[in-house]
Design a protein around this motif. Structure first.
Motif, short mmCIF file in Angstrom:
data_model
loop_
_atom_site.label_atom_id
_atom_site.label_comp_id
_atom_site.label_asym_id
_atom_site.label_seq_id
_atom_site.Cartn_x
_atom_site.Cartn_y
_atom_site.Cartn_z
N ILE A 100 54.07 46.73 30.53
CA ILE A 100 53.06 47.59 31.77
C ILE A 100 52.18 48.15 32.53
N VAL A 101 50.73 47.20 32.12
CA VAL A 101 49.72 47.79 32.19
C VAL A 101 48.88 47.80 33.87
N LEU A 102 48.17 47.85 34.54
CA LEU A 102 47.72 47.24 35.88
C LEU A 102 46.75 47.17 35.77
N ASP A 103 45.83 46.82 36.61
CA ASP A 103 44.32 45.97 36.69
C ASP A 103 44.52 45.84 38.29
N PRO A 104 42.92 46.33 38.46
CA PRO A 104 42.75 45.75 39.87
C PRO A 104 42.44 44.55 40.54
N GLY A 105 41.25 44.35 39.29
CA GLY A 105 40.61 42.87 39.19
C GLY A 105 39.06 43.19 39.90
N ILE A 106 38.10 43.95 39.06
CA ILE A 106 36.84 44.54 39.99
C ILE A 106 36.71 42.53 39.61
N GLY A 107 35.95 42.77 40.44
CA GLY A 107 34.91 41.31 40.07
C GLY A 107 35.70 39.80 40.45
N PHE A 108 36.80 39.76 40.73
CA PHE A 108 37.82 39.03 41.09
C PHE A 108 37.93 38.19 41.95
N GLY A 109 37.72 38.22 43.02
CA GLY A 109 37.95 37.93 44.33
C GLY A 109 37.12 38.70 45.33
N LYS A 110 36.68 39.84 45.24
CA LYS A 110 35.92 40.62 45.76
C LYS A 110 34.90 41.00 46.36
N THR A 111 34.77 41.32 47.63
CA THR A 111 32.92 41.23 47.85
C THR A 111 32.07 42.12 46.97
N ALA A 112 30.79 41.99 46.80
CA ALA A 112 30.60 43.50 45.98
C ALA A 112 30.46 44.93 46.81
N MET A 113 31.01 45.43 47.79
CA MET A 113 31.59 45.88 48.36
C MET A 113 33.07 46.69 48.03
N GLN A 114 33.60 45.54 48.18
CA GLN A 114 34.91 45.97 48.19
C GLN A 114 35.08 46.06 46.04
N ASN A 115 34.33 46.04 45.50
CA ASN A 115 34.50 46.30 44.40
C ASN A 115 34.18 47.79 44.05
N VAL A 116 33.00 48.07 44.52
CA VAL A 116 32.72 49.57 45.03
C VAL A 116 33.67 50.85 45.50
N GLU A 117 34.86 50.11 47.01
CA GLU A 117 35.51 50.68 46.91
C GLU A 117 36.90 50.93 46.79
N LEU A 118 36.84 49.79 45.24
CA LEU A 118 38.13 49.60 44.44
C LEU A 118 38.01 51.03 43.88
N ILE A 119 36.38 51.40 43.26
CA ILE A 119 36.81 52.31 42.36
C ILE A 119 36.38 53.53 42.53
N ALA A 120 35.93 53.81 43.85
CA ALA A 120 35.81 55.07 44.32
C ALA A 120 37.07 55.91 45.14
N ARG A 121 37.85 54.95 45.36
CA ARG A 121 39.18 55.07 46.34
C ARG A 121 40.22 54.36 44.91
N LEU A 122 40.75 54.31 43.45
CA LEU A 122 41.35 54.47 42.23
C LEU A 122 42.45 55.25 42.82
N ASP A 123 42.23 56.85 43.27
CA ASP A 123 42.77 57.51 42.71
C ASP A 123 44.24 56.69 43.74
N ARG A 124 43.88 55.59 44.98
CA ARG A 124 44.86 55.82 45.44
C ARG A 124 45.41 54.43 45.50
N LEU A 125 45.47 53.46 44.28
CA LEU A 125 45.89 53.11 43.35
C LEU A 125 46.64 53.78 42.85
N ALA A 126 46.66 54.19 41.56
CA ALA A 126 47.01 55.50 41.28
C ALA A 126 47.98 55.92 41.57
N GLY A 127 47.71 56.56 43.13
CA GLY A 127 48.68 57.38 43.79
C GLY A 127 50.28 56.61 44.22
N GLU A 128 50.07 55.13 44.47
CA GLU A 128 50.61 53.88 44.49
C GLU A 128 51.39 53.40 43.33
#
Length: 290
Positions: free
Chosen positions: A186-214
């Motif tokens: 398994i590899v995980l993908d946060p789904g940039i551009g799918f059901g997120k606002t423009a700034m939510q996409n930015v936030e997901l990338i800017a804080r990707l380390d949070r997902l990596a930690g989870e």
């Protein structure tokens, strides 16, 4: 962190350097390159270019999921993808991925030489994909998205996008394991551009380390390439003028934990990743010494 990604045909080392997944759309209507590679010969020529430029994985898709796109019948998706997969598998000894939400397409693609299934629905649309991955040992990319096929890009904004992405990916992992998929697949993908606002996409990338930690047990794949949020940040830049914005997101994604980036512009991504990997290595070593 070094990991091994188990696919149907090999074990892929992740972590030593960022891997580049090149996008090969065999569709007439994809948002970025629809109609450019919708014949076998044109698709093969483009794949050859991407391999020459340094692509590590080729991801073949036969159904557009851009806003306003229509679902494609199984038979048509098979017609668009399987001849290309079969030819590529004979020419190149590198991992091939099928970008599909349909178990029938995944099975046929695996028979033709694919070794990775890339599911934008995270098993929500067709859980049988997990059975196929479990039976064949295929690598499985589980992406977070919101809504059904008709409403992927028409969802109301999430109040807490991180909580929703984390919960959705955990559900996808649980579904995969329930069908017998091993975690090493398994590899995980946060789904940039799918059901997120423009700034939510930015936030997901800017804080990707949070997902990596989870999700410390799982590698992350990020696919920001040419997405509309980049155009939004660049004063409405059209798709063909988002290269530099894309590479900025690629560099940040690598720095914050992405093991794989999925892109249209392979050469630029290879060069960006080489520099970002070198910088990331120095930062990691400095933390070890601190």
């Amino acid at each position: 962190m070094a990991r091994i990604w188990k696919t149907a045909r090999r074990s892929i080392e992740l972590g030593a350097r960022t891997l580049i997944m090149g996008v090969l759309n065999t569709t007439p209507d994809s948002f970025s390159d629809g109609g450019l590679f919708d014949s076998v010969d044109r698709a093969l020529a483009h794949a050859e270019r991407m391999v020459a430029e340094g692509a590590d994985i080729i991801d073949i898709g036969g159904e557009s999921t851009r806003p306003g796109s229509s679902p494609v019948p199984v038979e048509e998706e098979l017609r668009r993808t399987i001849p290309v997969v079969a030819r590529l598998a004979k020419i190149f000894d590198l991992p091939l991925s099928i970008d599909t939400t349909k178990a029938e397409v995944a099975r046929a693609a695996l028979d033709a030489g694919v070794e990775i299934i890339n599911d934008i629905s995270g098993l929500r649309f067709d859980p049988r994909l997990a059975d196929t991955a479990a039976r064949t040992g295929a690598g499985l990319v589980l992406m977070h998205s919101r809504g059904d096929r008709a409403s992927l890009h028409a969802q109301p904004p999430s109040e807490d996008i991180f909580a929703e992405v984390i919960a959705g990916l955990r559900q996808s992992i649980a579904e995969a394991e329930r069908h017998g998929v091993a975690r090493a697949q398994i590899v995980l993908d946060p789904g940039i551009g799918f059901g997120k606002t423009a700034m939510q996409n930015v936030e997901l990338i800017a804080r990707l380390d949070r997902l990596a930690g989870e999700f410390r047990e799982f590698p992350l794949l990020v696919g920001p390439s040419r997405k509309s949020f980049i155009g939004h940040l660049l004063n409405g830049a059209p798709v063909d003028q988002r290269l530099h914005g894309t590479m900025a997101t690629v560099a940040i994604s690598i720095f914050l934990g992405a093991a794989i980036v999925r892109v249209h512009d392979v050469r630029a991504a290879v060069e960006t990743a080489r520099v970002a990997d070198a910088l990331r290595q120095i930062v990691a070593e400095s933390y070890k010494c601190a």
